[in-house]
Design an enzyme around this catalytic site. Structure first.
Site, short mmCIF file in Angstrom:
data_model
loop_
_atom_site.label_atom_id
_atom_site.label_comp_id
_atom_site.label_asym_id
_atom_site.label_seq_id
_atom_site.Cartn_x
_atom_site.Cartn_y
_atom_site.Cartn_z
CG ASP A 33 -13.56 1.72 5.77
OD1 ASP A 33 -12.73 1.68 4.84
OD2 ASP A 33 -13.31 2.17 6.90
CE LYS A 75 -10.33 3.23 2.44
NZ LYS A 75 -10.17 3.84 3.77
NE ARG A 112 -3.64 -0.13 2.57
CZ ARG A 112 -4.48 0.02 3.58
NH1 ARG A 112 -4.52 -0.89 4.54
NH2 ARG A 112 -5.27 1.07 3.64
#
Length: 431
Positions: A305, A332, A107
């Protein structure tokens, strides 16, 4: 039923409790692996954290008094925790090293490192500003006024937490509001926070650094992101009627509930009350006939989310559901936008994906949907929300659903499988 305590509030309660003077008592703390990673990191900076019965006690070190960790801080899959701790500790005149699991290593962290570098932090990272990362703060950090390229509670929080150990005024400007748990909790611990709106409606959040923080009594409400899974499960499963108690109703977190209600969901908000500076309520949810809607881009920060499980609800709705402005999903735990689109296709759902949007054409009743063969497995990419969303999908799909891995669910929702089984869901490990 109840769901675990809110992760966002749990992370911040441990961090600010560890930075405050005196004792902080936390009840209702979420005890999943992500939060335990936060507790481990805050202990490494010198705070004493222990469990006493059902409560957690944090003896803080005082603002400006974090100790240099002896080893590398391993955050596992806890991306929120790591990014906030980078802000909290990065501006200290010491070395702090960060790593994580295979998913977290992929990430990008540039959006956190960019403002920290502006404050004088030296950052060494792998290509593309990825983990492992080594930070060393300056002798005295520079206060900055930072306008982020997109609405992000994580970036905002990291900069405000960095401002705690920076002399002068540190300001974050956000044109679109994001979750405000950090501002609320900083104010609760005694930090001087000032929030104003400019002529364009952008929020200017300023903190006066090097201020004392005092320990607090904190009760953590139920996590609305966790509640999203039984909510959608009840909506799409015929004959369901459940009540979820003590759910956080912060306006910055209720985008999914508003969207589902627009789709025709029967969700009653009962016993709305204030608890520790946050609104909480009980939610009664009953199975409903859903219709497709357009979800505007400006709603994304309040439900970022929850888009994977919203896509599941949309799969059983009449018509098209269009979700706009969701490019943030691509950074994410996985590229969630691509992962959701792929999972829908594996299960026979008609969908289209763009750079920052997803369109789902629903199949009311679920006929023909699901895992028609043992090879029709959803690739979760080590992402807990993908796993939970498509287990919920199987409850209403004619052929059920299969996911390739559910072991990572404990990072965000301890006891998910048992809670769903107690509600009547049939979820099991396939050999």
């Amino acid at each position: 039923m109840r769901v675990p305590g809110d992760k966002s509030i749990s992370h911040r309660a441990l961090m600010l409790g560890g930075l405050a003077s005196g004792s902080t008592r936390i009840s209702g703390l979420f005890e999943g692996q992500d939060i335990l990673s936060t507790a481990s990191a805050i202990r490494a900076f010198g705070a004493n954290i222990r469990k006493n019965g059902e409560d957690w006690i944090v003896e803080g070190v005082g603002n400006g008094c974090l100790l240099e960790p002896e080893g590398v801080l391993d955050f596992g899959n806890a991306g929120t925790s790591m990014r906030l701790v980078m802000g909290l500790a990065g501006v200290y005149d010491m070395e702090t090293r960060f790593t994580g699991d295979a998913s977290l290593l992929k990430r990008p962290m540039g959006r956190i490192l960019d403002p920290l570098r502006q404050m004088g932090v030296q950052a060494q990272a792998e290509g593309g500003d990825r983990l492992p990362i080594r930070l060393h703060g300056p002798r005295t950090a520079n206060p900055i006024s930072y306008r982020g390229p997109v609405a992000s509670a994580q970036v905002k929080s990291a900069v405000l937490l960095a401002g705690l150990n920076t002399p002068g005024i540190t300001t974050v400007i956000e044109p679109t509001p994001s979750r405000d748990h950090t501002e609320r909790m900083l104010r609760g611990f005694g930090a001087p926070i000032d929030i104003t709106l400019d002529k364009q409606g952008a929020r200017h959040i300023s903190i006066d650094g090097q201020c004392p923080l005092k320990g607090q009594e904190i009760t953590v409400p139920g996590d609305p992101s966790s509640a999203a899974f039984p909510i959608v499960a009840a909506l799409i499963t015929h004959g369901s009627d459940i009540t979820i108690e003590n759910i956080l109703m912060n306006p910055a977190r209720t985008g999914l509930i508003a969207t589902l209600q627009e789709m025709g969901a029967v969700i009653d908000i009962e016993n709305l009350r204030s608890q520790g500076g946050e609104n909480v309520a009980d939610l009664r949810v009953r199975s409903s006939d859903l219709k497709g809607v357009t979800v505007p881009a400006e709603r994304a920060p309040s439900m970022i989310d929850e888009y994977p499980v919203l896509a599941v609800a949309a799969s059983f709705a009449e018509g098209e559901t269009l979700m706009q402005g969701i490019e943030e999903l691509r950074v994410k735990e996985s590229d969630r936008l691509a992962a959701v689109a792929s999972a829908l296709e594996v299960n026979g759902v008609n969908c289209s994906e763009g750079r920052d949007w997803l369109s789902v054409r629903g199949h009311p009743g679920g006929k023909g949907l699901g895992a028609m063969t043992k090879d029709a497995r959803v690739a979760t990419h080590l992402d807990h929300r993908i796993a939970m969303s498509f287990l919920v999908f199987g409850l209403a799909a004619e052929h059920g659903s299969l996911v390739d891995d559910a072991s990572m669910i404990s990072t965000s929702f301890t006891g998910f499988m048992k809670l769903m089984a107690d509600l009547g869901a049939n979820m099991e490990t396939a050999i």
